[in-house]
Design a protein around this motif. Sequence first.
Motif, PDB file in Angstrom:
ATOM      1  N   VAL A 108      13.769   5.792 -18.596  1.00 50.11           N
ATOM      2  CA  VAL A 108      15.000   6.601 -18.421  1.00 50.11           C
ATOM      3  C   VAL A 108      14.934   7.890 -19.199  1.00 50.11           C
ATOM      4  O   VAL A 108      15.572   9.035 -18.892  1.00 50.11           O
ATOM      5  CB  VAL A 108      16.000   5.663 -18.633  1.00 50.11           C
ATOM      6  CG1 VAL A 108      17.492   6.507 -18.629  1.00 50.11           C
ATOM      7  CG2 VAL A 108      16.286   4.294 -17.627  1.00 50.11           C
ATOM      8  N   ALA A 109      14.418   7.837 -20.665  1.00 53.21           N
ATOM      9  CA  ALA A 109      14.560   8.767 -21.377  1.00 53.21           C
ATOM     10  C   ALA A 109      13.885   9.896 -20.914  1.00 53.21           C
ATOM     11  O   ALA A 109      14.275  10.995 -21.236  1.00 53.21           O
ATOM     12  CB  ALA A 109      14.199   8.056 -22.819  1.00 53.21           C
ATOM     13  N   VAL A 165      22.553  16.616 -18.955  1.00 48.47           N
ATOM     14  CA  VAL A 165      22.008  15.408 -18.712  1.00 48.47           C
ATOM     15  C   VAL A 165      21.905  14.342 -20.036  1.00 48.47           C
ATOM     16  O   VAL A 165      21.283  13.417 -20.101  1.00 48.47           O
ATOM     17  CB  VAL A 165      20.457  15.283 -18.219  1.00 48.47           C
ATOM     18  CG1 VAL A 165      20.523  16.098 -16.720  1.00 48.47           C
ATOM     19  CG2 VAL A 165      19.576  16.206 -19.163  1.00 48.47           C
ATOM     20  N   GLY A 166      23.193  14.526 -20.978  1.00 45.99           N
ATOM     21  CA  GLY A 166      23.085  13.764 -22.026  1.00 45.99           C
ATOM     22  C   GLY A 166      23.386  12.181 -21.334  1.00 45.99           C
ATOM     23  O   GLY A 166      23.028  11.261 -22.361  1.00 45.99           O
ATOM     24  N   LEU A 167      23.690  11.927 -20.171  1.00 41.74           N
ATOM     25  CA  LEU A 167      24.150  10.653 -19.622  1.00 41.74           C
ATOM     26  C   LEU A 167      22.909  10.065 -19.583  1.00 41.74           C
ATOM     27  O   LEU A 167      22.643   8.548 -19.889  1.00 41.74           O
ATOM     28  CB  LEU A 167      24.506  10.853 -18.113  1.00 41.74           C
ATOM     29  CG  LEU A 167      24.396   9.646 -17.217  1.00 41.74           C
ATOM     30  CD1 LEU A 167      25.608   8.635 -17.817  1.00 41.74           C
ATOM     31  CD2 LEU A 167      24.733   9.787 -15.812  1.00 41.74           C
ATOM     32  N   PHE A 168      21.498  10.655 -19.343  1.00 45.76           N
ATOM     33  CA  PHE A 168      20.216   9.869 -19.632  1.00 45.76           C
ATOM     34  C   PHE A 168      20.017   9.304 -20.952  1.00 45.76           C
ATOM     35  O   PHE A 168      19.401   8.399 -21.163  1.00 45.76           O
ATOM     36  CB  PHE A 168      18.944  10.872 -19.012  1.00 45.76           C
ATOM     37  CG  PHE A 168      19.119  10.901 -17.486  1.00 45.76           C
ATOM     38  CD1 PHE A 168      18.902  10.190 -16.701  1.00 45.76           C
ATOM     39  CD2 PHE A 168      19.519  12.138 -17.080  1.00 45.76           C
ATOM     40  CE1 PHE A 168      18.816  10.073 -15.139  1.00 45.76           C
ATOM     41  CE2 PHE A 168      19.856  12.574 -15.690  1.00 45.76           C
ATOM     42  CZ  PHE A 168      19.407  11.662 -14.722  1.00 45.76           C
ATOM     43  N   CYS A 169      20.327  10.470 -21.972  1.00 47.31           N
ATOM     44  CA  CYS A 169      20.028  10.074 -23.368  1.00 47.31           C
ATOM     45  C   CYS A 169      20.907   8.627 -23.812  1.00 47.31           C
ATOM     46  O   CYS A 169      20.539   7.866 -24.372  1.00 47.31           O
ATOM     47  CB  CYS A 169      20.740  11.112 -24.263  1.00 47.31           C
ATOM     48  SG  CYS A 169      19.703  12.470 -23.884  1.00 47.31           S
ATOM     49  N   CYS A 171      27.952  19.270 -15.468  1.00 41.71           N
ATOM     50  CA  CYS A 171      26.869  18.559 -15.975  1.00 41.71           C
ATOM     51  C   CYS A 171      26.829  17.448 -15.156  1.00 41.71           C
ATOM     52  O   CYS A 171      27.604  17.246 -14.185  1.00 41.71           O
ATOM     53  CB  CYS A 171      27.100  18.073 -17.769  1.00 41.71           C
ATOM     54  SG  CYS A 171      28.662  16.988 -17.710  1.00 41.71           S
ATOM     55  N   ILE A 172      25.658  16.592 -15.304  1.00 41.16           N
ATOM     56  CA  ILE A 172      25.420  15.567 -14.393  1.00 41.16           C
ATOM     57  C   ILE A 172      26.267  14.547 -14.477  1.00 41.16           C
ATOM     58  O   ILE A 172      26.644  13.709 -13.454  1.00 41.16           O
ATOM     59  CB  ILE A 172      23.880  14.986 -14.666  1.00 41.16           C
ATOM     60  CG1 ILE A 172      23.429  14.332 -13.247  1.00 41.16           C
ATOM     61  CG2 ILE A 172      23.949  14.010 -15.803  1.00 41.16           C
ATOM     62  CD1 ILE A 172      21.775  14.012 -13.253  1.00 41.16           C
TER      63      ILE A 172
END
Length: 420
Positions: free
Chosen positions: A59-60, A211-215, A252-253
């Motif tokens: 994911v990261a 895309v901080g959601l992925f973090c 943003c996402i």
Amino acid sequence: MKLSNLRLEHNVPFEYGKNQARIICDMQAGFTDKKELWFSVDEEYADLLTDDVYDAFMVALLYPAMYYHEDIEIEGNVSKRLWHNITSYVESCVLDFEPKCKKISIKPRGFSDAEKSKYLHVGTGFSGGVDSFSTVTDNFFNNEDNDYKIDILFFFHVGQYGNVNKKETWERAENRFSITKKFANEAKIPWSILMSSNLFDFYLPRWEYDVGLFCRVASILVFQKVLKRYYVSNDYSYGELRRMNFALGGECIAEYAEAWLLPLFSTSTLDILSDGIQFKRSDKIQRIKDNPFVQKYLNVCVDTSEEHTGATNCSCCRKCLETQFALDCAGVLSNFSNVFDIKKYKKNIFKYECHIVKHYGKNTFDTDNVNFARAKGKKLPSNLTANIACTVYRVAHIFKVALTNPKKVFHRLFSKGFDV
């Protein structure tokens, strides 16, 4: 891109704190010369780290791989459900969000779910903000069902507090985490964990926002060994997300797709839920405003300047003004004098009111605060006054910047950076 040699390392020296336990893997990619990606916690929490599947790493690195057009080869196992959802649905969502990205193939060696610990937790991220306190209110203070009641708080230091390679950033993160830790101790939440990573060796600076959601999801999956459920505090309500997607378009996402993306990152043994999405920000303020923990620990500041490293609200950044205004409209701002400098708020309130009136219908939080103020009978500047004032403030700001940094004026003269 190739990921291999997943392992758990113990007692790794750490420049800014205690020795760390790291879950780490080797990686090779054409877009970077970095060779390792890791996530770390204090050594005493080593048993919480998941070291038998590559889910967190997949994911990261998904967004960088898609952005730089590199397939991912994984010399180990991932959750089949997670892999299926990413390759079938998540990649398509990313392509709609960022046209520069390209669909890639992800080839793991095999499939398996993370081995689970005997005792499993219900977790959430906690920064001390309005969204965090709303999630804790619903799922800790007002919940006695052990299948859904929070018993562990996480603080993920993955780029949101500034340049992760600067000492000041680590100091800021540690100070912010102190709020999480103190709150957990007083509220009798058994666990509070700080996790850090070198994730931003592979991310462009703005991606923490885009895309901080992925973090965040990758960070959650680092701990899936000990989690059965995890609440991600959402910024927006269902109605606001609908309006942004069909009228404004998300920046943003998370704004664009968080409501349906998060469930796709769940595995067969871990539910990842979007919490707070049933409330607007003003609703959350109303729900938490009388909680003494909120009055003592609320921290919403987004000032990441090198001068501001303490765990305090600057009281005049966008987020501080936004929150104080809502508390003011609710008639309880004086109860928050220990966490805000209300004199600074009053000095900036007219400028903020002009800003939200000007941007009504264009920005979700501004629109919510205007509606909330009107519902509470608060008088706001007229549209004409707001537009004239904002123009004056913008011109004054340009001249101020011109005196100190003329090149910046030419670069940003007509950008949103000077908007108030």
